[in-house]
Design an enzyme around this catalytic site. Sequence first.
Site, PDB file in Angstrom:
ATOM      1  N   ASP A 151      -4.912   0.378  -3.306  1.00  0.00           N
ATOM      2  CA  ASP A 151      -4.650   0.796  -1.806  1.00  0.00           C
ATOM      3  C   ASP A 151      -3.992   2.391  -1.607  1.00  0.00           C
ATOM      4  O   ASP A 151      -3.414   2.828  -2.799  1.00  0.00           O
ATOM      5  CB  ASP A 151      -3.531   0.073  -1.265  1.00  0.00           C
ATOM      6  N   GLU A 211      -9.449   2.719  -2.629  1.00  0.00           N
ATOM      7  CA  GLU A 211      -9.409   3.016  -1.159  1.00  0.00           C
ATOM      8  C   GLU A 211      -9.221   4.503  -0.869  1.00  0.00           C
ATOM      9  O   GLU A 211      -8.216   4.969  -0.845  1.00  0.00           O
ATOM     10  CB  GLU A 211      -8.188   2.009  -0.411  1.00  0.00           C
TER      11      GLU A 211
HETATM   12  C1  GLC Z   1      -4.103   1.324   3.415  1.00  0.00           C
HETATM   13  C2  GLC Z   1      -4.326   0.163   4.252  1.00  0.00           C
HETATM   14  C3  GLC Z   1      -3.536   0.133   5.708  1.00  0.00           C
HETATM   15  C4  GLC Z   1      -1.931   0.552   5.271  1.00  0.00           C
HETATM   16  C5  GLC Z   1      -1.995   1.799   4.359  1.00  0.00           C
HETATM   17  C6  GLC Z   1      -0.610   1.773   3.932  1.00  0.00           C
HETATM   18  O1  GLC Z   1      -4.996   2.423   4.023  1.00  0.00           O
HETATM   19  O2  GLC Z   1      -5.875  -0.206   4.451  1.00  0.00           O
HETATM   20  O3  GLC Z   1      -3.639  -0.758   6.315  1.00  0.00           O
HETATM   21  O4  GLC Z   1      -1.461   0.619   6.646  1.00  0.00           O
HETATM   22  O5  GLC Z   1      -2.805   1.638   3.369  1.00  0.00           O
HETATM   23  O6  GLC Z   1      -0.316   1.165   2.851  1.00  0.00           O
END
Ligand code: GLC
Length: 618
Positions: free
Chosen positions: A263, A305
């Site tokens: 993430d 991500e």
């Molecule tokens: C990522 C997740 C999102 C979250 C962020 C903070 O972007 O997809 O939903 O708010 O991380 O952890």
Amino acid sequence: MEKRTNKSTEIFQSRLKKHHDELRWLYMELYDNPSMFAELCDRMEQFYLERNETLKKLDMTREKDGEWYKQNDLLGMMFYIDNFAGNMKGVESRLDYIEQCNVNYIHLMPFLETPKDRSDGGYAVSDFRKVQKELGSMEDLENLTAACHKRGICVCMDFVMNHTSEDHEWAKRARAGEGEYMSRYFFFHDAQIPSQYEKTVPQVFPTTAPGNFTWLEDIGHYVMTTFYPYQWDLNYKNPRVFNEMMYHFLYLANRGVDIIRIDAVPYIWKELGTSCRNLRQVHTIVRMMRMISEIVCPSILLLGEVVMEPEKVIPYFGTLEKPECHLLYNVTTMATTWHTVATRNVKLLKKQLDIVSSLPKEYVFLNYLRCHDDIGWGLDYASLKEEGMEERSHKQYLNDYFQGFAGESNSRGELYNADPVTGDARFCATTASMCGIEKAGLDKDKKAMERAVRMDMMLHAYLFMQSGIPVLYSGDEIGQINDYGYKNNPLKASDSRYIHRGAMNWVLAEKRKREDTVEGKLFQGLGKLEKIRKSEKAFVSCADTWTVETKDTAVLCMGRYWKGEKITGLFNFSETDKTIRLEEADGEYVDLFSGWTVRNGEITIPVYGFYYWKQVVS
Ligand code: GLC
């Protein structure tokens, strides 16, 4: 037993040997701490020894076949466990449904312990080794992953490594003034340094959580909080943070998950005077993670991500010799797809697809139309400028369009984090609502519904035409629309992402069995496409791909070729029939979806229609 352990250790040692020098080099470069490195290696071995035999077998199989995730047989679906099936056991009892969806990769949205009232959808983890009570236990997770593996289903989970919840033990101890724990975060006793950071660091949540720091009145300190104030950024300059987070990562890997979604990875390293995004050290850490997983649990895939512009995304694949992530989200293509829907002009999308096609075939993208997050309009504005489109006004147009205010729009949805200073805003809604299914349903307009369903199908057909792994957002398979219920929940009301995080409607899902319903048309139609994708070799990830100029601004043509087989996809992004003449269409072609054949180069594509032409080789 003794013999087996020795053999097992040998495997670990040989994997370690392969990566040791590079791993040590990178570790020393960041931390210059030999004893912490030695500890890391010891703990890796321990995690390896604790890994169960079934997983070790899987490790060996996948290690031998490094291409296992690059074929055309993976189809993903992402969902929140509670929304989908109540809890982990519920998910296990729904595996038949998952299989009916032809899905063999499920992404379980964050399920680790998180404070109920400050969870950011589970992305504020207070214990990396505990499942949220309501969702089950670590044992349930192990049972679920094992049950999935028996059916050939992979499981993906989030590893939220940029921050912890303020309720995490480290954060609590830091708050209590323990220096050791304060050094795992970023603390400042006055505003001087935070204000210097603010000069160069953009904001993630400008409306719902402005700024990058939070003042803690009780201890008279600022703490760095890039996301929500209750998500405290971890300080990876501290080797203890890196080591401990790697132990959590390996602990989770040993529960049987196949894919770890890292993430918010671009944010994990901070330097004053920079944007604190995508810094060199982030890549060092991801590369180390890749090696650590290849040593301990090589069946695992790392999914980064990286929701950034393309030139920032690609480096997260690393190089072919020194790979980082196995998979990355195809985020620009996703945003450009919705731009195409709003403009009925495929020019930018064609260009974007050409860029993706020109990348090394080893890079595997995760393709999607919608996910749990908002759509940020990260488009190639330099190219749009040549067409006379300015960034700010175009974003405004897209947001107006998808709210249903502009153009010939039937979309419904809401803005997210509209920034009054920059005029920027992102957008939230489900695929079905963006395609017009919500509006047509409310208006009881049969014709409009038919068009909306066609658009939804066409977008999925186009999605499946892309190289990589398509991932459905749960509910999309039956055309689930926006859920406005979040507005009545004070814990969710300010975060419009909950509009597309509604619970799975199993009553509606039942209708999937009847072909005369919206649910049935989509479910069965998608099913057919999914089966085509899995059976036609030209859909493998490493196939040759290209786009073709159709001379019609609303029609996209994509080609795929693999070992003598060619498939040409045609997609009409407009609400009028289009007739085009394609060089490519000379010869005899059969449409894999309808079974029709064409013999000449002139083709009419109906309103929001699509074709998967396969050349008939006699
Ligand atoms: C990522 C997740 C999102 C979250 C962020 C903070 O972007 O997809 O939903 O708010 O991380 O952890």
